[in-house]
Write an enzyme that holds these catalytic residues in place. Structure first.
Site, short mmCIF file in Angstrom:
data_model
loop_
_atom_site.label_atom_id
_atom_site.label_comp_id
_atom_site.label_asym_id
_atom_site.label_seq_id
_atom_site.Cartn_x
_atom_site.Cartn_y
_atom_site.Cartn_z
N LYS A 102 42.52 47.76 32.55
CA LYS A 102 41.35 48.08 33.38
C LYS A 102 40.93 49.55 33.31
O LYS A 102 39.74 49.85 33.37
CB LYS A 102 41.59 47.65 34.82
CG LYS A 102 41.63 46.13 34.93
CD LYS A 102 41.63 45.63 36.35
CE LYS A 102 41.59 44.12 36.29
NZ LYS A 102 41.75 43.46 37.56
N GLU A 186 40.41 52.42 43.10
CA GLU A 186 38.97 52.14 43.20
C GLU A 186 38.55 52.32 44.65
O GLU A 186 39.32 52.08 45.57
CB GLU A 186 38.67 50.67 42.79
CG GLU A 186 38.50 50.49 41.31
CD GLU A 186 38.18 49.05 40.91
OE1 GLU A 186 37.68 48.27 41.76
OE2 GLU A 186 38.44 48.71 39.75
N HIS A 221 42.14 37.22 46.85
CA HIS A 221 41.37 37.76 45.72
C HIS A 221 41.25 36.76 44.57
O HIS A 221 41.02 37.15 43.42
CB HIS A 221 41.96 39.07 45.20
CG HIS A 221 42.08 40.13 46.24
ND1 HIS A 221 41.01 40.61 46.94
CD2 HIS A 221 43.16 40.78 46.72
CE1 HIS A 221 41.42 41.52 47.80
NE2 HIS A 221 42.72 41.64 47.69
N ARG A 278 37.72 35.59 27.65
CA ARG A 278 38.09 34.20 27.38
C ARG A 278 37.12 33.29 28.11
O ARG A 278 36.27 33.76 28.86
CB ARG A 278 39.50 33.93 27.93
CG ARG A 278 39.58 34.22 29.42
CD ARG A 278 40.93 33.87 30.00
NE ARG A 278 41.16 34.57 31.25
CZ ARG A 278 40.73 34.17 32.44
NH1 ARG A 278 40.03 33.06 32.56
NH2 ARG A 278 40.98 34.88 33.51
P1 ADP Z 1 41.63 40.23 38.77
O1 ADP Z 1 41.86 40.83 37.43
O2 ADP Z 1 42.86 39.96 39.52
O3 ADP Z 1 40.66 39.09 38.71
P2 ADP Z 1 39.43 41.87 39.79
O4 ADP Z 1 39.34 43.32 39.50
O5 ADP Z 1 38.53 40.97 39.03
O6 ADP Z 1 40.93 41.42 39.60
O7 ADP Z 1 39.20 41.64 41.35
C1 ADP Z 1 39.43 40.39 41.96
C2 ADP Z 1 38.79 40.36 43.33
O8 ADP Z 1 39.33 41.40 44.19
C3 ADP Z 1 37.29 40.62 43.36
O9 ADP Z 1 36.54 39.47 43.11
C4 ADP Z 1 37.08 41.15 44.78
O10 ADP Z 1 37.05 40.11 45.72
C5 ADP Z 1 38.34 41.97 45.01
N1 ADP Z 1 38.11 43.37 44.62
C6 ADP Z 1 38.46 43.96 43.46
N2 ADP Z 1 38.10 45.26 43.41
C7 ADP Z 1 37.51 45.51 44.59
C8 ADP Z 1 36.93 46.71 45.19
N3 ADP Z 1 36.93 47.87 44.55
N4 ADP Z 1 36.40 46.59 46.43
C9 ADP Z 1 36.43 45.43 47.11
N5 ADP Z 1 36.97 44.29 46.62
C10 ADP Z 1 37.51 44.32 45.38
P1 ADP Z 2 39.41 33.36 36.63
O1 ADP Z 2 38.82 34.72 36.55
O2 ADP Z 2 38.80 32.38 35.68
O3 ADP Z 2 39.54 32.84 38.01
P2 ADP Z 2 42.14 34.27 36.59
O4 ADP Z 2 42.07 35.70 36.18
O5 ADP Z 2 42.41 33.97 38.01
O6 ADP Z 2 40.86 33.52 36.08
O7 ADP Z 2 43.19 33.55 35.66
C1 ADP Z 2 43.01 32.21 35.21
C2 ADP Z 2 44.34 31.59 34.96
O8 ADP Z 2 45.03 32.28 33.94
C3 ADP Z 2 45.20 31.58 36.19
O9 ADP Z 2 45.80 30.31 36.28
C4 ADP Z 2 46.23 32.66 35.90
O10 ADP Z 2 47.47 32.35 36.50
C5 ADP Z 2 46.32 32.63 34.39
N1 ADP Z 2 46.61 33.95 33.86
C6 ADP Z 2 45.88 35.07 33.96
N2 ADP Z 2 46.44 36.10 33.33
C7 ADP Z 2 47.60 35.63 32.80
C8 ADP Z 2 48.64 36.22 32.03
N3 ADP Z 2 48.63 37.50 31.68
N4 ADP Z 2 49.67 35.42 31.65
C9 ADP Z 2 49.70 34.12 32.00
N5 ADP Z 2 48.74 33.52 32.73
C10 ADP Z 2 47.70 34.25 33.14
#
Ligand code: ADP
Ligand code: ADP
Ligand code: MG
Length: 485
Positions: A102, A186, A221, A278
């Site tokens: 990230k 962040e 989240h 993906r």
């Molecule tokens: P992940 O890789 O686990 O999907 P993300 O960065 O996409 O992580 O964030 C997942 C969720 O966490 C977001 O959809 C939001 O609800 C919350 N989130 C992430 N960053 C922020 C932020 N800076 N402020 C508020 N909520 C956040």
């Molecule tokens: P989305 O953004 O589509 O909701 P997520 O980031 O929550 O997706 O991840 C989708 C799926 O992939 C989840 O079931 C999560 O557990 C799996 N996943 C994500 N990152 C990894 C990883 N590094 N290794 C194994 N499984 C992963």
């Protein structure tokens, strides 16, 4: 199941790999061929790159689709597949690598002119730096794992008093989940919407965006409900965000289907969150809104074919909603549940799609994510889709494990959700958990009543009861559900 279906429509044979725990799983039965792989745990088997490539070669496969979990965002996997002379159905290692971390992605996006959530673009190196930087950004802040995914390794911090402890906690969690404890900061965006843009690109530099998905309904989240279009986007903002998403994809030379995630604040400012390199879990929402089969497009792109449509050919004709059916107890803080599926009935009908990984008799274990299936509906407008979703949820029967279906029905009826007034805090702050407590009490009451009087209810005021006068099972169930809500 999703990938095999697309392959079959294109007359492509499929080869599944499975760990022993999945030997009875629907995908193993459905694929044209299935090869067993081994590992100390199912997870170890499904992450075993050499073993998977060995099976691909042994089975004379030409390409590998990584799905959307496990190795789907693993750059080493993408490059090893290519090195073995196979086609990887997804982006190349370099794009995955650039977006996988990230902080690196935030640097790249800044250089490309894509607005990011305010915060650091490097990992935090010391406690002093942590305190100083958090102060500069201003509380509340969010500590995030650079390697993060699946909502893990994230801590909201409201003041300096909790800072060090939260930092240590986030570091530990990140090390456990990703084997990488790098943490960055962040600004915590208050009550944002999670809006993501689906993009697709071929190997001939054609880039198209397929509109947005609103994924604001989340717990821990992680997404629970997704829909397209979003109630907060107009044509102008959609075009603007679509263009920025394409810019982000171009910056990492992206090829194939991908998603650029944004947070949108109350003033409709949007900030890049991350790119998922993906196919995503919630891709059916876009498929049903646009009529484009994303997996078939992925196959074509991977084999070098150009996109068959241009930006101006993309039409957003339907309103689509997806509910993730998790085996979790909504009455108990969404605690995952396990067990055997003893009874299963899926909803069907006009505008209803079920993408499912289970069958009657399936065993739900602790080894995988608790998502059992996805229920997707679409209609000409949001109202039609909402009504369809509620009806489909009421027709969905899963027995043997607890699911979040009662909670989802309550959300479909929730005034704020219906009006589109919701953000990522909906489950935690807007939704009244007392409603669920009430549902629970009444459900127990009804279960007791059913046990005492037999399942079938008849109209009280008509006796003797003829076959015709009996309330249909559907109506009976729905009367019960109405009482519940
Ligand atoms: P992940 O890789 O686990 O999907 P993300 O960065 O996409 O992580 O964030 C997942 C969720 O966490 C977001 O959809 C939001 O609800 C919350 N989130 C992430 N960053 C922020 C932020 N800076 N402020 C508020 N909520 C956040
Ligand atoms: P989305 O953004 O589509 O909701 P997520 O980031 O929550 O997706 O991840 C989708 C799926 O992939 C989840 O079931 C999560 O557990 C799996 N996943 C994500 N990152 C990894 C990883 N590094 N290794 C194994 N499984 C992963
Ligand atoms: Mg994300």
């Amino acid at each position: 199941m999703r990938i095999i279906r697309a392959a079959r429509e294109m007359n492509i044979e499929s080869v599944a790999i499975y760990h022993d725990i999945d030997k009875e799983a629907p995908f193993v039965q459905y694929a044209d061929y299935a090869y067993k792989i081994s590992g100390t745990t199912p997870k170890a088997a499904y992450l075993d790159i050499p073993q998977i490539i060995e099976v691909a070669i042994r089975s004379n496969s030409e390409a590998i689709h990584p799905g959307y979990g496990f190795l789907s965002e693993n750059s080493v996997f993408s490059s090893e597949v290519s090195k073995a002379g196979l086609v990887f159905i997804g982006p190349d290692a370099n794009s995955i690598e650039l977006m996988g971390n990230k902080t690196r992605a935030r640097q790249l996006m800044t250089a490309a002119g894509v607005p990011i959530v305010p915060g650091t673009k490097e990992q935090i190196e010391s406690d002093e730096e942590l305190i100083k930087t958090a102060e500069e950004i201003g509380y509340p802040i969010l500590l995030k794992a650079a390697a993060g995914g699946g909502g893990k390794g994230m801590r909201k911090v409201d003041s300096v008093d909790e800072l060090i402890e939260s930092y240590r906690g986030a570091k530990r969690e990140a090390a456990n989940a990703f084997g990488d404890d790098a943490i960055y900061i962040e600004k915590y965006i208050i009550n944002p919407k999670h809006i993501e843009i689906q993009i697709i690109a071929d190997a001939h530099s054609n880039y198209v965006h397929l509109g947005e998905r609103d994924c604001s309904i989340q717990r821990r989240h992680q997404k629970v409900i997704e829909e397209s279009p979003s109630t907060i986007l107009d044509e102008e903002l959609r075009t603007k965000m679509g263009e920025v998403a394409v810019k982000a994809a171009k910056a990492c030379n992206y090829v194939n289907a991908g998603t650029v995630e944004f947070l949108v604040d109350k003033n409709k400012n949007f900030y890049f969150l991350e790119m998922n390199t993906r196919l995503q879990v919630e891709h059916p929402v876009t498929e049903m809104a646009t009529g484009i089969d994303l997996v078939k497009e992925q196959f074509k792109i991977a084999f070098g074919m150009p996109l068959s449509f241009k930006q101006e050919d993309v039409r957003f004709t339907n309103h689509a909603i997806e509910c993730r059916i998790y085996a979790e107890d909504p009455f108990n803080n969404f605690l995952p549940d396990t067990g055997k599926i003893t009874h299963l009935r899926r909803p069907c009908g006009n505008g209803v799609r079920v993408d499912s990984g289970i069958d009657e008799g399936s065993e739900v274990t602790i080894h995988f994510d608790p998502m059992l299936s996805k229920l997707i509906v679409w209609g000409r407008d949001r109202n039609e889709a909402l009504g369809r979703m509620e009806s489909a949820l009421r027709n969905y029967r899963i027995q043997g494990v607890r699911t979040i279906i009662p909670f989802l029905i309550a959300v479909m009826q929730h005034p704020e959700f219906r009006y589109g007034y919701f953000d990522t805090g909906f489950i935690q702050h807007t939704f009244d958990m007392d409603v669920l407590d009430k549902i629970k009490e009444e459900q127990e009451e009804i279960i007791a009543a059913i046990a005492a009087f037999g399942f079938r209810m008849t109209r009280k005021d008509q006796s003797p009861v003829s076959e015709k006068q009996k309330i249909s099972k559907w109506k009976e169930n729905n009367l019960l559900m109405r009482r519940l809500l």
